[in-house]
Write a protein that holds these residues in place. Structure first.
Motif, short mmCIF file in Angstrom:
data_model
loop_
_atom_site.label_atom_id
_atom_site.label_comp_id
_atom_site.label_asym_id
_atom_site.label_seq_id
_atom_site.Cartn_x
_atom_site.Cartn_y
_atom_site.Cartn_z
N GLY A 1 0.82 -1.20 0.00
CA GLY A 1 0.00 0.00 0.00
C GLY A 1 0.86 1.25 0.00
O GLY A 1 2.09 1.19 -0.07
N GLY A 2 0.22 2.39 0.10
CA GLY A 2 0.95 3.64 0.11
C GLY A 2 1.68 3.89 1.42
O GLY A 2 2.62 4.68 1.46
N THR A 3 1.25 3.22 2.48
CA THR A 3 1.85 3.42 3.80
C THR A 3 2.66 2.22 4.27
O THR A 3 3.79 2.36 4.73
N ASN A 4 2.08 1.02 4.14
CA ASN A 4 2.73 -0.21 4.61
C ASN A 4 2.80 -1.26 3.51
O ASN A 4 1.95 -1.29 2.61
N ALA A 5 3.82 -2.11 3.61
CA ALA A 5 3.96 -3.26 2.72
C ALA A 5 3.91 -4.52 3.58
O ALA A 5 4.66 -4.64 4.55
N ARG A 6 3.02 -5.44 3.23
CA ARG A 6 2.84 -6.67 3.99
C ARG A 6 3.43 -7.83 3.19
O ARG A 6 3.15 -7.96 2.00
N ILE A 65 -0.21 -4.34 -5.56
CA ILE A 65 0.26 -2.98 -5.26
C ILE A 65 -0.84 -1.96 -5.48
O ILE A 65 -1.65 -2.09 -6.42
N ALA A 66 -0.87 -0.95 -4.62
CA ALA A 66 -1.91 0.08 -4.67
C ALA A 66 -1.59 1.08 -5.78
O ALA A 66 -1.15 2.21 -5.51
N ASN A 67 -1.81 0.64 -7.01
CA ASN A 67 -1.46 1.48 -8.15
C ASN A 67 -1.97 0.80 -9.43
O ASN A 67 -2.08 -0.43 -9.47
N PRO A 68 -2.28 1.57 -10.46
CA PRO A 68 -2.57 0.93 -11.75
C PRO A 68 -1.34 0.15 -12.22
O PRO A 68 -0.20 0.60 -12.04
N VAL A 69 -1.57 -1.00 -12.81
CA VAL A 69 -0.48 -1.81 -13.35
C VAL A 69 -0.76 -2.03 -14.83
O VAL A 69 -1.65 -2.78 -15.20
N ASP A 70 -0.01 -1.32 -15.65
CA ASP A 70 -0.22 -1.38 -17.11
C ASP A 70 1.15 -1.35 -17.78
O ASP A 70 1.73 -0.30 -17.99
N GLY A 71 1.64 -2.53 -18.07
CA GLY A 71 2.96 -2.62 -18.67
C GLY A 71 4.04 -2.88 -17.63
O GLY A 71 3.76 -3.19 -16.47
#
Length: 329
Positions: A20-25, A77-83
């Motif tokens: 995420g934008g704050t934490n990674a699990r 991941i908290a984000n668009p994934v395109d490419g």
């Protein structure tokens, strides 16, 4: 471990990550839904995603598993994934998937949107891992919607594909245009118009969004965690008002998701904020606003809404997606 270790994962242990934008699990999956060495790392403590992953894989907890080299990994991941290139919207990390796979010496590295992964987990949630909010009855084998406020606002859904298979929707529905439903929300919209021009749902339905609601309605500036704490303690009427507004707006946007997708299989609420609200959410106007769709209100009343209470539900979805990818390699 979380979940039942019911079968051995083919091709060895796998790294699963929910970023995420704050934490990674992170976790190492050693058997089906067998999650070992679960760890939560603060994103701002690491210069890159690769360095955070390396730190996790080199930790004492992972080394103690003694499972051998990890060659397959999946990242939600908290984000668009395109490419190949990924640049996070709510954090400074940016990376090439192919370069990261080489850096980590992985045979497989799958990177998908976090809410796509969470959506794929929905059919596998146990009754104990969700809480019903309001009425409605889910229809089996129908589209399911998903929404969740956290650092940003995630939106997704899954569509049945036959044979027990589901297709997850890649969506950026958190950025739909916000429309007010009462005077308080009109005041917030006017406040943000002056600053931003376009005002998306995410501008209200996120951690920073809760702070914005309080600032717009009262002129007070507090962090999201403090707003929640004061509202729960009953020590600040303005904070309680901000949380109530947040929940009501979430109900409206969740209802929009249900209408757009025809989500008669139900709508689920995920993300990191709502589970912390407790009774402030379950006693809020969320469900009333979800159903408040004019002539379509009877249709909406039949659609159930659920709060996801599982600790790490995205791991379930990202694991299923990784299994499908490696099966075709």
């Amino acid at each position: 471990m979380q979940g039942g270790a019911v079968s051995t994962i083919d091709r060895g242990p796998r790294l699963l990550a929910d970023v995420g934008g704050t934490n990674a699990r992170f976790t190492i999956e050693t058997s089906e839904r067998g999650y070992a060495a679960v760890a939560v790392l603060a994103c701002d403590q690491y210069p890159s995603l690769g360095s955070a992953i390396a730190a996790y894989l080199g930790s004492a907890e992972v080394r103690a598993l003694d499972v051998g080299p990890v060659r397959h990994a999946a990242i939600a991941i908290a984000n668009p994934v395109d490419g190949d290139q990924v640049s996070m919207t709510n954090h400074h990390w940016s990376f090439s998937t192919s370069a990261l796979r080489t850096e980590l010496d992985m045979s497989t590295l799958l990177v998908v949107n976090d809410f796509t992964a969470l959506a794929m987990a929905l059919p596998h949630l146990l009754p104990s891992q969700r809480t019903r909010i309001g009425g409605g009855v889910e229809l089996a084998g129908r589209t399911i919607g998903l929404i969740g406020p956290g650092t940003g606002l995630g939106v997704s859904g899954i569509v049945p594909a036959g044979g027990g298979r589901w297709i997850a929707l890649d969506s950026e529905g958190g950025h739909v245009t916000f429309a007010p439903a009462n005077a308080d929300e009109a005041k917030i919209l006017a406040f943000l118009w002056d600053k931003l021009g376009h005002v998306s749902a995410e501008r209200l339905l996120s951690g920073s969004g809760l702070e914005t609601i309080l600032l717009a309605l009262s002129g007070r500036s507090l962090g999201a965690a403090e707003i929640t704490e004061r509202a729960q303690a009953g020590s600040c009427a303005e904070c309680a008002r901000a949380v109530a507004c947040f929940c009501a707006v979430l109900g409206t946007i969740a209802g929009n998701v249900a209408l757009t997708l025809g989500a008669t299989g139900g709508v689920y609420i995920g993300g990191g904020i709502v589970p912390r609200l407790g009774g402030l959410f379950t006693g809020s106007a969320f469900r009333a606003r979800f159903e408040d769709k004019g002539r379509l209100s009877p249709y909406m009343a039949r659609i159930p809404t659920y709060l996801i209470t599982a600790a790490y539900p995205a791991f379930v979805g990202i694991s299923a997606m990784l299994s499908e990818q490696t099966a075709h390699q």
